[in-house]
Design a protein around this motif. Structure first.
Motif, short mmCIF file in Angstrom:
data_model
loop_
_atom_site.label_atom_id
_atom_site.label_comp_id
_atom_site.label_asym_id
_atom_site.label_seq_id
_atom_site.Cartn_x
_atom_site.Cartn_y
_atom_site.Cartn_z
N VAL A 77 37.44 42.74 40.25
CA VAL A 77 37.94 42.65 41.63
C VAL A 77 38.11 41.18 41.99
O VAL A 77 37.25 40.35 41.67
CB VAL A 77 36.99 43.35 42.62
N SER A 78 39.24 40.84 42.60
CA SER A 78 39.47 39.49 43.06
C SER A 78 40.00 39.55 44.50
O SER A 78 40.09 40.64 45.08
CB SER A 78 40.45 38.76 42.12
N VAL A 79 40.30 38.41 45.06
CA VAL A 79 40.70 38.35 46.47
C VAL A 79 41.93 37.47 46.63
O VAL A 79 42.21 36.62 45.80
CB VAL A 79 39.58 37.76 47.36
N GLU A 80 42.64 37.68 47.72
CA GLU A 80 43.69 36.74 48.09
C GLU A 80 43.36 36.12 49.44
O GLU A 80 44.16 35.40 50.02
CB GLU A 80 45.08 37.42 48.11
N ILE A 81 42.16 36.38 49.95
CA ILE A 81 41.70 35.88 51.24
C ILE A 81 40.18 35.81 51.16
O ILE A 81 39.57 36.61 50.45
CB ILE A 81 42.21 36.82 52.38
N GLU A 82 39.57 34.84 51.84
CA GLU A 82 38.12 34.70 51.68
C GLU A 82 37.30 35.50 52.68
O GLU A 82 36.12 35.75 52.47
CB GLU A 82 37.69 33.22 51.66
N ILE A 92 29.10 46.02 44.32
CA ILE A 92 29.89 46.50 43.17
C ILE A 92 29.65 45.62 41.95
O ILE A 92 29.73 46.09 40.82
CB ILE A 92 31.39 46.67 43.49
N GLU A 93 29.32 44.36 42.19
CA GLU A 93 28.95 43.48 41.07
C GLU A 93 27.72 44.04 40.37
O GLU A 93 27.64 44.05 39.13
CB GLU A 93 28.67 42.07 41.61
N ALA A 94 26.77 44.54 41.15
CA ALA A 94 25.54 45.11 40.59
C ALA A 94 25.86 46.38 39.77
O ALA A 94 25.11 46.75 38.87
CB ALA A 94 24.54 45.43 41.69
N LEU A 95 26.98 47.01 40.09
CA LEU A 95 27.40 48.21 39.33
C LEU A 95 28.09 47.83 38.01
O LEU A 95 28.46 48.70 37.23
CB LEU A 95 28.37 49.06 40.15
N GLY A 96 28.33 46.53 37.80
CA GLY A 96 28.95 46.09 36.56
C GLY A 96 30.39 45.67 36.70
O GLY A 96 31.04 45.30 35.73
N LYS A 98 33.23 43.12 37.53
CA LYS A 98 33.31 41.66 37.57
C LYS A 98 34.00 41.24 38.86
O LYS A 98 35.11 41.70 39.14
CB LYS A 98 34.10 41.15 36.36
N VAL A 99 33.35 40.41 39.65
CA VAL A 99 33.92 39.97 40.92
C VAL A 99 34.19 38.47 40.83
O VAL A 99 33.27 37.67 40.72
CB VAL A 99 32.99 40.30 42.10
N TYR A 100 35.48 38.12 40.81
CA TYR A 100 35.93 36.73 40.68
C TYR A 100 36.95 36.43 41.75
O TYR A 100 37.97 37.12 41.79
CB TYR A 100 36.56 36.48 39.31
N PRO A 101 36.77 35.38 42.60
CA PRO A 101 35.64 34.48 42.64
C PRO A 101 34.36 35.23 43.00
O PRO A 101 34.41 36.28 43.65
CB PRO A 101 36.01 33.48 43.72
N GLN A 102 33.23 34.66 42.59
CA GLN A 102 31.96 35.32 42.78
C GLN A 102 31.60 35.38 44.27
O GLN A 102 31.95 34.49 45.03
CB GLN A 102 30.88 34.55 42.00
N PRO A 103 30.86 36.43 44.66
CA PRO A 103 30.52 36.60 46.07
C PRO A 103 29.86 35.35 46.69
O PRO A 103 30.17 34.99 47.83
CB PRO A 103 29.55 37.78 46.04
N ASN A 104 28.99 34.68 45.93
CA ASN A 104 28.32 33.51 46.54
C ASN A 104 29.30 32.38 46.81
O ASN A 104 29.15 31.63 47.77
CB ASN A 104 27.15 33.03 45.65
N ALA A 294 42.53 33.57 34.24
CA ALA A 294 41.15 33.13 34.46
C ALA A 294 40.21 34.32 34.66
O ALA A 294 39.14 34.38 34.07
CB ALA A 294 41.08 32.19 35.67
N ILE A 295 40.62 35.27 35.50
CA ILE A 295 39.69 36.37 35.82
C ILE A 295 39.63 37.42 34.71
O ILE A 295 38.66 38.17 34.63
CB ILE A 295 40.03 37.04 37.19
N THR A 296 40.64 37.44 33.84
CA THR A 296 40.60 38.41 32.73
C THR A 296 40.03 37.79 31.46
O THR A 296 39.95 38.45 30.43
CB THR A 296 42.01 38.96 32.41
N GLY A 297 39.67 36.50 31.53
CA GLY A 297 39.06 35.86 30.37
C GLY A 297 40.05 35.46 29.30
O GLY A 297 39.67 35.17 28.17
N LEU A 298 41.33 35.43 29.63
CA LEU A 298 42.33 34.95 28.67
C LEU A 298 42.27 33.42 28.61
O LEU A 298 41.78 32.77 29.53
CB LEU A 298 43.73 35.37 29.14
N PRO A 299 42.82 32.83 27.54
CA PRO A 299 42.91 31.37 27.51
C PRO A 299 43.79 30.90 28.69
O PRO A 299 44.76 31.58 29.03
CB PRO A 299 43.62 31.07 26.18
N LEU A 300 43.43 29.78 29.28
CA LEU A 300 44.24 29.26 30.39
C LEU A 300 45.52 28.65 29.84
O LEU A 300 45.55 28.12 28.72
CB LEU A 300 43.44 28.24 31.19
#
Lengths: 382, 382
Positions: A77-82, A92-96, A98-104, A294-300
């Motif tokens: 899961v990612s965002v287009e707004i903060e 949902i991160e605790a459910l496994g 991947k949340v990028y950018p990270q909630p913190n 970046a969020i799928t872990g592919l090479p940049l």
């Protein structure tokens, strides 16, 4: 065992984006060649991303229950707004998922008070600031001469596209104060405003684009007309900032270049950013494709400039509301290097962001002249 | 009165494309920024264009009734393949639908016999040819020594991607003759094969891209490594050909450059073409965006090269059938300037076109080296 689990094929990844505005639409556009189709959560049934969405769930990205429901079955899961329901993202991160950018990172950046404190805590240069709960508390501080004019007031939350900002120079300006939890900052004696986009992948790889010069009419100049030395310093500062956040995805670092040649962080955005629209046409890899990588872990991807550019926002003309018409589209498209991005919003309103135009030219001064012409001929009316 | 009729807004145009393969998908991709969403007619429910289609009608573009039904309510109908029910296109044209490329252009080009005759009739250089109804008729002509080896046999209809072509050098090769209405041509003593893309708009405006050099491993070199003089001559010939057809849309003109420095037309395609995939990354305006501009009557875009490139087709590996897997995607995307286009076909089969990769590099020889590496690391298997 987990590390032996077969990697899902890129084309089979289930990726959800909170928000379906123009940034969500341009992420979808970047996904086409990679065969990555994105799901979106957005309250507007006709939001810009909707026509290209794998699954458009109509709901609020600020509502915890709806974010949880939307996100729980996604791989990423990612965002287009903060301004999103961060607590649901933690769940949902605790459910496994991947949340990028990270909630913190979202939590730190979306509150300008916490964001500023973060820069101080990490020795990242920023203007001194104070926190206030309300306009009256701020007025008391001014009366007590603890806060002196001029200053900039910024609401701690919900600021966007220059909204939630007041520049207070005279006692008369005090009538315009925002009555909300806010920060105040000294005015920066700046020569130039620049933005550096950084991508950091889930594998820890980092790439930057050349600094963008923020100008106000048109909107930007890419690459920035600054010395190589300043460019290098700005890039280093942006990377340092991204590493301090540990962000996965795109970070836009907006900075002031002071008259003394110092770089001061103004603010950051943890997502593809307005100051990077032109990377679609100008760069080997756009900020949108890079965010997906970046969020799928592919090479940049490589971020070299193919051709310089400038960008003009297409804003709903004053005095027009209703079904949008792009007046002068033909005249604009006649100009070599003009790329029109119509965000597909059915209705225009005064000052609503309806699209943008990128103008590429090997000669940046020519691009700027063309941009001035685009602003003259192309209008969004009704 | 018609000329006073208000022009429909670009974003409201109803555009239908016959065929929803990869070319249809890339047309849709090009439509995103312009907010032009295309409808497609294609028999495959999971065709590449389907996920991005405004309206995917599942039906055959070779069936008159289905083409008529699909096209009759559109403002503009175009194609991504030339083997379509042309008679139905003539009917919907009579109803006021704009059909680009025009039905007569499709009719001329899709039959290689008529196409070749067209070049002769218009003084466009091409290799001498003969027409035959069947393999036996051709064999008789060989026996009678009216046709001599070596020669090229091409089926008049339904040829595609090198299918329907036989190079006959020895009497043994005669066993491979196609038993179908066909043409034969003398073998051309060629140095190089090049392709020139031309766009011609409904307003009569014409733009070309730099010639593309067709190489076979990888697929092409953009721009072609030819002299400026040859480049100019090839461009002039392509424009002359497009004007002779009067085509509206993209015309790909494939030519041979002979050892004597002469240019000979091999064949044409009346649509975006394989030899122009790389314009997405390399050119200010891609062939796909240009096709949309051309058929909607917008000004044509600048076609300057931003960065040179080469292209590699991604073909299903031999020995694999079933759910497609892109093996080595990470390794390919690590290479700077690599852009992977996955056409989104669920199933792979031996030699099926599953995607392509564009590799941009300021140095074309470097791009070619990178392409060789891409071919080594990236495979479509199941």
């Amino acid at each position: 065992l987990a590390k032996f689990k077969a990697m899902k094929e890129l084309r089979n990844l289930n990726i959800g984006i909170l928000g379906g505005g123009q940034l969500g639409r341009m992420l979808s556009q970047a996904g086409v060649p990679l065969n990555v189709k994105l799901a979106h959560l957005d309250p507007d049934a006709n939001c810009p991303a909707s026509p290209y969405s794998k699954q458009h769930v109509i709901g609020s990205f600020k509502n915890s229950r709806e974010v949880r429901e939307f996100g729980k079955d996604k791989d990423i899961v990612s965002v287009e707004i903060e301004e999103v329901a961060v607590e649901a993202l933690e769940e949902i991160e605790a459910l496994g998922v991947k949340v990028y950018p990270q909630p913190n990172v979202l939590q730190t950046i979306r509150d300008k008070g916490i964001q500023k404190q973060f820069y101080y805590d990490n020795n990242l240069p920023t203007m001194p600031f104070k926190l206030f709960q309300s306009a009256s508390e701020l007025l008391k501080s001014i009366e007590a001469k603890e806060t002196t004019l001029p200053f900039v007031q910024k609401s701690r939350r919900f600021g966007y596209d220059g909204q939630g900002v007041r520049v207070i120079k005279t006692t008369e300006d005090l009538n315009d104060l925002l009555d909300t939890p806010c920060i105040t900052e000294e005015l920066c004696n700046m020569d130039l405003e620049i933005s550096v986009l950084v991508a950091r992948s889930s594998k820890g790889e980092v790439k930057t684009w050349d600094p963008v010069e923020m100008v106000f009419d048109p909107t930007l100049c890419y690459p920035a007309r600054i010395s190589e030395e300043i460019s290098k310093k700005a890039t280093e500062l942006a990377v340092k900032t991204a590493e301090a956040f540990g962000i996965i995805g795109i970070l836009a670092v907006e900075m002031f270049l002071t008259a003394e040649g110092e770089l001061i962080i103004n603010e950051c955005a943890p997502r593809p950013h307005n100051s990077g629209h032109q990377t679609i046409e100008s760069s080997v890899t756009s900020q949108y494709e890079q965010h997906i990588r970046a969020i799928t872990g592919l090479p940049l991807g490589n971020t070299d400039i193919k051709v310089p550019s400038t960008m003009v926002n297409l804003i709903g003309e004053e005095g027009f509301s209703g079904e949008a018409k792009f007046i002068g589209l033909d005249k604009a498209l006649e100009i070599p290097g003009v790329k029109v991005h119509d965000y597909g919003k059915a209705e225009t309103r005064p000052f609503r962001k309806m699209g943008h135009v990128t103008i590429t030219d090997q000669n940046i001064e020519e691009a700027l002249k063309k941009a001035a012409k685009v602003k003259q001929v192309l209008k969004v009316e009704s």
